[in-house]
Design an enzyme around this catalytic site. Sequence first.
Site, PDB file in Angstrom:
ATOM      1  N   ASN A 255       0.813  -1.231   0.000  1.00  0.00           N
ATOM      2  CA  ASN A 255       0.000   0.000   0.000  1.00  0.00           C
ATOM      3  C   ASN A 255       0.842   1.274   0.000  1.00  0.00           C
ATOM      4  O   ASN A 255       0.393   2.310  -0.482  1.00  0.00           O
ATOM      5  CB  ASN A 255      -1.040  -0.014   1.139  1.00  0.00           C
ATOM      6  CG  ASN A 255      -0.415  -0.028   2.510  1.00  0.00           C
ATOM      7  OD1 ASN A 255       0.755  -0.356   2.671  1.00  0.00           O
ATOM      8  ND2 ASN A 255      -1.199   0.328   3.517  1.00  0.00           N
TER       9      ASN A 255
ATOM     10  N   GLU B 243       4.128  -2.923  12.705  1.00  0.00           N
ATOM     11  CA  GLU B 243       3.116  -1.904  12.415  1.00  0.00           C
ATOM     12  C   GLU B 243       1.981  -2.664  11.747  1.00  0.00           C
ATOM     13  O   GLU B 243       2.061  -3.022  10.573  1.00  0.00           O
ATOM     14  CB  GLU B 243       3.765  -0.848  11.513  1.00  0.00           C
ATOM     15  CG  GLU B 243       3.101   0.485  11.587  1.00  0.00           C
ATOM     16  CD  GLU B 243       2.179   0.681  10.426  1.00  0.00           C
ATOM     17  OE1 GLU B 243       0.978   0.340  10.592  1.00  0.00           O
ATOM     18  OE2 GLU B 243       2.634   1.139   9.376  1.00  0.00           O
TER      19      GLU B 243
ATOM     20  N   CYS C 293      -3.463   1.580   6.938  1.00  0.00           N
ATOM     21  CA  CYS C 293      -3.762   1.078   8.295  1.00  0.00           C
ATOM     22  C   CYS C 293      -4.367   2.158   9.169  1.00  0.00           C
ATOM     23  O   CYS C 293      -4.975   1.856  10.191  1.00  0.00           O
ATOM     24  CB  CYS C 293      -2.487   0.590   8.969  1.00  0.00           C
ATOM     25  SG  CYS C 293      -1.668  -0.663   8.039  1.00  0.00           S
TER      26      CYS C 293
ATOM     27  N   GLU D  45       7.805   4.356  14.523  1.00  0.00           N
ATOM     28  CA  GLU D  45       8.583   4.699  13.323  1.00  0.00           C
ATOM     29  C   GLU D  45       8.493   6.202  13.106  1.00  0.00           C
ATOM     30  O   GLU D  45       7.441   6.802  13.338  1.00  0.00           O
ATOM     31  CB  GLU D  45       8.020   3.935  12.114  1.00  0.00           C
ATOM     32  CG  GLU D  45       8.205   2.433  12.282  1.00  0.00           C
ATOM     33  CD  GLU D  45       7.828   1.635  11.045  1.00  0.00           C
ATOM     34  OE1 GLU D  45       6.916   2.050  10.319  1.00  0.00           O
ATOM     35  OE2 GLU D  45       8.474   0.594  10.820  1.00  0.00           O
TER      36      GLU D  45
HETATM   37  C1  SIN Z   1       0.155   2.250   6.604  1.00  0.00           C
HETATM   38  O1  SIN Z   1      -0.942   2.199   6.111  1.00  0.00           O
HETATM   39  O2  SIN Z   1       0.707   1.230   6.987  1.00  0.00           O
HETATM   40  C2  SIN Z   1       0.930   3.537   6.760  1.00  0.00           C
HETATM   41  C3  SIN Z   1       0.130   4.755   6.635  1.00  0.00           C
HETATM   42  C4  SIN Z   1       0.910   6.024   6.881  1.00  0.00           C
HETATM   43  O3  SIN Z   1       2.143   5.996   7.005  1.00  0.00           O
HETATM   44  O4  SIN Z   1       0.281   7.059   6.969  1.00  0.00           O
END
Ligand code: SIN
Length: 489
Positions: free
Chosen positions: A156, A255, A289, A467
Site C-alpha cells: 500500500n 506496524e 492502516c 517509526e
Molecule cells: C500504513 O498504512 O501502513 C501507513 C500509513 C501512513 O504511514 O500514513
Amino acid sequence: MHNIKDKQLIKHFSYINGSWHSSETNIDVLNPATGELVASVSNAGVVETEMAVKAAKKALKAWSNKPANERAKLMRTWFDLMMANQDDLGRILTLEQGKPLAEAKGEIAYGAAFIEWFAEEGKRVYGDTIPAPANDKRIIVIKQPIGVVAAITPWNFPNAMIARKAAAALAAGCTFVVRPATQTPLSALAMAELAERAGIPAGVFNVVVGSDAKAMGKVLTEHPDVAKFTFTGSTAVGKALISQCASTVKKVSMELGGNAPFIVFDDADIDAAVRGALASKYRNAGQTCVCTNRIFVQQGVLTEFTEKFVKAVQTLSVGNGLSAGVTIGPMISVEAVTEVANLVEKSVQAGAKVVLGGQQGCDSTSANQNFYQPTVLTSVTNDMPIAQNEIFGPVSPIIAFEEEAQAISMANDTEFGLAAYFYARDIGRIWRVAEGLEYGMVGINEGIISNAAAPFGGVKQSGNGREGSKYGLDDYLEIKYLCMGGLDK
Ligand code: SIN
C-alpha cells in the site's frame, strides 16, 4: 514507458551486495488499473535472501564505524536523488500500485522525508552519565547499532514503508535487507538504484524480490545474523512472524492492522470534520492502516454531517491514477474488492443502508473489477461486520451516538489501537477524549497525522515500536551500560 524520463530507474533484478541478481523465473508486475503488464522482475528465493543477509552482515562493521555525519551525507544525497526523481518515482508507484499520481508523488516526498529526518537525527544518538551509588564508580550509557535489520513491507506504500524503516536503520549504523511486496517491487528497486547512485556502500541496503513469502520470511525472521526484524502488514501475519523471531530472540517492531474511529462531537466544526473524514478515509482508496474505519457522529449533528459528507464523497473521481483529476484509484486486486463488497453486503443484511456507492467497477465504460465506488453506509451499529473488521477499502460506515462516554467506549471496543480521530472544540472534552482513546496516535481536529517528525505506531494488537521521530531510532539501537570502577585513590 508512461513518460518515465530516466528508464534506468526501472529495475528487473534483486539488489544484493551492490549488484543486480537475476533468477530463473519471473514475477509479473501488473497495473491494477488496467491489468496490463508493467514489468517482469526476477523471482528470488531463499538462496538470494541468505546472500543478502550475508552481505548486510559483511557491510555492518564499516557502516557502523562511519561517523554519523558521514552516514548523514550519503543519506542526504539519497534524499536529494529521490526528490530530483519524484515525478518518475511517482509514475512507477502509480503504475504498480494504482494510487493517483499526485498522491504517489506525495508518497515519494513522504518517504524521502524520513531519509532526510533520520540523516539528521542519526547525529544525535546521545548517551548518558548516571550518578553512581559509590564514589569509586561511574555509570555511563552508550547506544550502539543493533546490527543487521530485516524488513518485510507492504504494497500500500511501496516507497514510504521501506524508507521509514531503512532510514532509521541506516542512520543508527545498521545494515538493511528488505523483502518488498511482490505486487509492488519496482518502487523498492528504484530506491536501490538511487541508493547506489548516492554512494551508499554495497551490502548496506539490499532488496530481495520473491514470491515465496513463507520461505523468505523464515530466513529473515530466523537467521542468526539478523538482529532485528520489522514488519508492516496485517495483524495475523505479524503474529506468525513474531513467533518465528522468538527462536533467536530478535528485537521486533510491528506496524499492524487498525480499526480507526473518527468521532464527530456536536460541538465540532462540521465542515472541518467533513474535510478531515474525507482525507482520512479515502486516502489510497481506503487502503491504509490509519484510514478511518468507523465514523461515530453525535445525534445533534448527525443529519448535517451525513448530508455534507455524502456531498463531499460525491466529488471524488474514480479511475486510472495516471489520468488527470482522478482522486480514487483501483484497489490492489479483485480479491481485495470482493472482501470489501462482502463486508458491505453482510452489514446491509444486518440493517445498514447504502446511501452512496456500494458498487464494484470504475464506471460504465470500464469493465475492470479492481475498482470499488466510494461508499457511505448509514444506520450502522458497532457490532456489524463493517465496523468490527478493518475495511481496507473506500467505505465509510456512519454510526450514531448520544453521549461522549458511549463514543469512547465504542471506539475502544476493538482489538486494534493504531490511529483514532475526533473533532470537538470544548477543551475539557478534548483532553478527556484524547486520554480515553486506547490508540497510539490521535488526530484532534485533524484527519492526516503521518509525517517524519511524529512517532507512528500502535498499541494493543496494532503492534509495537515507533517509526519516524526521535523515538524511531530507539528500535535500531542497543543500550550498553558501562560500569567504570576502581576510581578511588
Ligand atoms: C500504513 O498504512 O501502513 C501507513 C500509513 C501512513 O504511514 O500514513
